[in-house]
Structures are given as C-alpha cells and as structure tokens.
Design an enzyme around this catalytic site. Structure first.
Site, PDB file in Angstrom:
ATOM      1  N   ASP A  87      14.302  -3.763  -7.922  1.00 46.39           N
ATOM      2  CA  ASP A  87      15.302  -3.068  -8.725  1.00 46.39           C
ATOM      3  C   ASP A  87      15.795  -1.868  -7.914  1.00 46.39           C
ATOM      4  O   ASP A  87      15.088  -1.381  -7.026  1.00 46.39           O
ATOM      5  CB  ASP A  87      14.695  -2.550 -10.021  1.00 46.39           C
ATOM      6  CG  ASP A  87      14.445  -3.650 -11.047  1.00 46.39           C
ATOM      7  OD1 ASP A  87      14.524  -4.837 -10.687  1.00 46.39           O
ATOM      8  OD2 ASP A  87      14.155  -3.305 -12.205  1.00 46.39           O
ATOM      9  N   HIS A 143       9.330  -7.896  -4.145  1.00 49.23           N
ATOM     10  CA  HIS A 143       9.166  -9.348  -4.122  1.00 49.23           C
ATOM     11  C   HIS A 143       9.847  -9.929  -2.884  1.00 49.23           C
ATOM     12  O   HIS A 143      10.786  -9.329  -2.338  1.00 49.23           O
ATOM     13  CB  HIS A 143       9.751  -9.959  -5.390  1.00 49.23           C
ATOM     14  CG  HIS A 143       9.034  -9.549  -6.642  1.00 49.23           C
ATOM     15  ND1 HIS A 143       8.202 -10.383  -7.344  1.00 49.23           N
ATOM     16  CD2 HIS A 143       9.014  -8.356  -7.303  1.00 49.23           C
ATOM     17  CE1 HIS A 143       7.706  -9.743  -8.394  1.00 49.23           C
ATOM     18  NE2 HIS A 143       8.178  -8.504  -8.389  1.00 49.23           N
ATOM     19  N   SER A 226      10.874   5.635  -3.480  1.00 45.80           N
ATOM     20  CA  SER A 226      10.854   4.660  -2.406  1.00 45.80           C
ATOM     21  C   SER A 226      12.233   4.106  -2.077  1.00 45.80           C
ATOM     22  O   SER A 226      13.199   4.271  -2.822  1.00 45.80           O
ATOM     23  CB  SER A 226       9.933   3.514  -2.806  1.00 45.80           C
ATOM     24  OG  SER A 226      10.129   3.202  -4.170  1.00 45.80           O
TER      25      SER A 226
END
Length: 258
Positions: A87, A143, A226
C-alpha cells in the site's frame, strides 16, 4: 542550503541510537496498547479489513504490522501483470540514465550506491524506477509483485532519515544511505525490490521461506515508516498511465511485463 542543513541537524539530534532504542521499547511495551485506538482514529485506518480485533493487539508495534483479511487485497490475475508490492503513494516514477543514475527531488541517485554493486548497476542503464512511500496509516506488509525466484538478498546502510516528501527533498541522498534490504529477483523479467527503512525504526523483517515465490506471497514487513524502490531493466515493462502521486494498494496492477 540553510533549510537543508537545519533539517539534517534536527533529524540527527532526534535520531541517535538511544532515541531509536527508546522508541522501539515504547512501541513494543504494554503501555503503548493505549495508543492503538487513538492511532487508528487519527490516521483514519479502516479497522474492518484487519484480521484481528483491536483489543487483541498487545502493543502498538503489533498493530502496526497487522495482517488483513485474505480478501482485503485482491491480487490482479492477469498473467503478465506486475502488481504493487505494498500500500502507499507512488511518489516518483522515472527513467534510469545511461550512466545508471536517476533523479529524485533534484537529487541524483546512483544504482551502484543504492544496491552496492557496480556490475549489477550496468544492467539497469536506460531502465525505469518506481518509488512507493508508505505513510503511518498504511498496511505495512510487503508482497512479491511477480512470480519470481529470489536470486540474492542482503542488507546495506545504517542511517534512518525520514523517507517522506520532506525527507527526500532536504535529506542528503537518503535512499542510498538509509538502512535497506536489496532483493534481486528473476521471473519473466529481472527486477530489483529495495525496502528502505525510515526515521528511528530501521526494522525490515523478512517472512518468506522459499526462494521460489508467487505473485502476492508475503516477503516481509516494515516496523514503522518506510519506502519501497523498484528497479527495472530497459524495455522489460510497460507502466500503467498516470502512476505518479497515485494512491495504490497492494495487489493492484502497476505495469505489464513485456
């Protein structure tokens, strides 16, 4: 120049080893459990998609690395689609020059320095880069964006400057010096995924167990702020239109593999 120096000084004064340890200790303490409800409210986090109940989290760190319901982030099914690994907001998209550099917020970055490998950097001449910024409200698990083999994985750097817009503008080449992990991957194409740690908390925790992974499999997670940098070799992908500044969710298509 003065503004930049002041920013760097302020970050360095609040970003030492002791302050980092103190922040980690706080977020993993039982006391920080009281911060979960206000944190979710302030950042307008969709708690309905979280796998566990808020009362089940023992501390703020556990909430920050929360898992979602299996159907909360559908994975694009197109065979040649390259999905977003996280995201966030796609803050930068651009071209890697013939000398293996690219420009972010008027600062020149070297693929060699970013990945710590000159021979590797040469392969990315004329390629493409994508930068995804994760704010505190985002789902912070990473992911794999393509069926791939993990060819190489290693860590670099030790600093932890902010990686938001202000940090990229006023920091000093922070993507190349912050703590980061480099994942060199191959599948239908060769590409590199680099999670970059942010201010105070540098933890990036890998969770994958096999070097052979499928699109959508979990790579790992960030603990607090991040950024993810994606590097592509020349002519191996076609990016979707109007990506820059787009709010993205993990699993959404961002490119087509050529």
């Amino acid at each position: 120049m003065l503004k930049k120096k002041m920013f760097q000084l302020c970050v360095e004064l609040t970003n030492g080893e002791l302050s980092s340890k103190a922040l980690k200790k706080l977020t993993k303490s039982n006391l920080s459990r009281l911060m979960i409800q206000p944190f979710a409210k302030v950042y307008d986090i969709d708690t309905d998609e979280i796998l566990d109940e808020l009362d089940d989290f023992r501390n703020l760190n556990e909430f920050f690395i929360r898992k979602l319901h299996p159907n909360a982030r559908p994975i694009d099914k197109e065979e040649d689609s390259f999905i977003s690994p996280t995201d966030g907001v796609i803050s930068e998209v651009g071209h890697i020059s013939e000398n293996s550099t690219f420009v972010v917020k008027n600062q020149v970055y070297s693929v060699k320095t970013l990945a710590g490998d000159k021979e590797f950097a040469d392969k990315y001449k004329g390629g493409t880069y994508v930068i995804i910024y994760l704010s505190p409200k985002n789902y912070h698990r990473i992911h794999f964006p393509l069926n791939s083999q993990v060819k190489e994985a290693y860590s670099l750097g030790k600093y932890s400057y902010p990686v938001n817009k202000l940090g990229l503008e006023l920091g000093d080449n922070i993507l190349s010096y912050n703590y980061r992990q480099v994942y060199k991957l191959s599948g239908k194409i060769n590409y590199t995924l680099i999670p970059v740690g942010a201010q105070n908390v540098n933890s990036i925790i890998p969770t994958y167990e096999s070097i052979y992974v499928k699109k959508g499999d979990e790579l790992g997670y960030f603990e607090f702020g991040s950024t993810v940098v994606l590097l592509f070799e020349k002519d191996n992908i076609l990016l979707e239109e109007n990506l820059e500044n787009k709010v993205i969710k993990m699993g959404e298509k961002i490119a087509t593999v050529l």
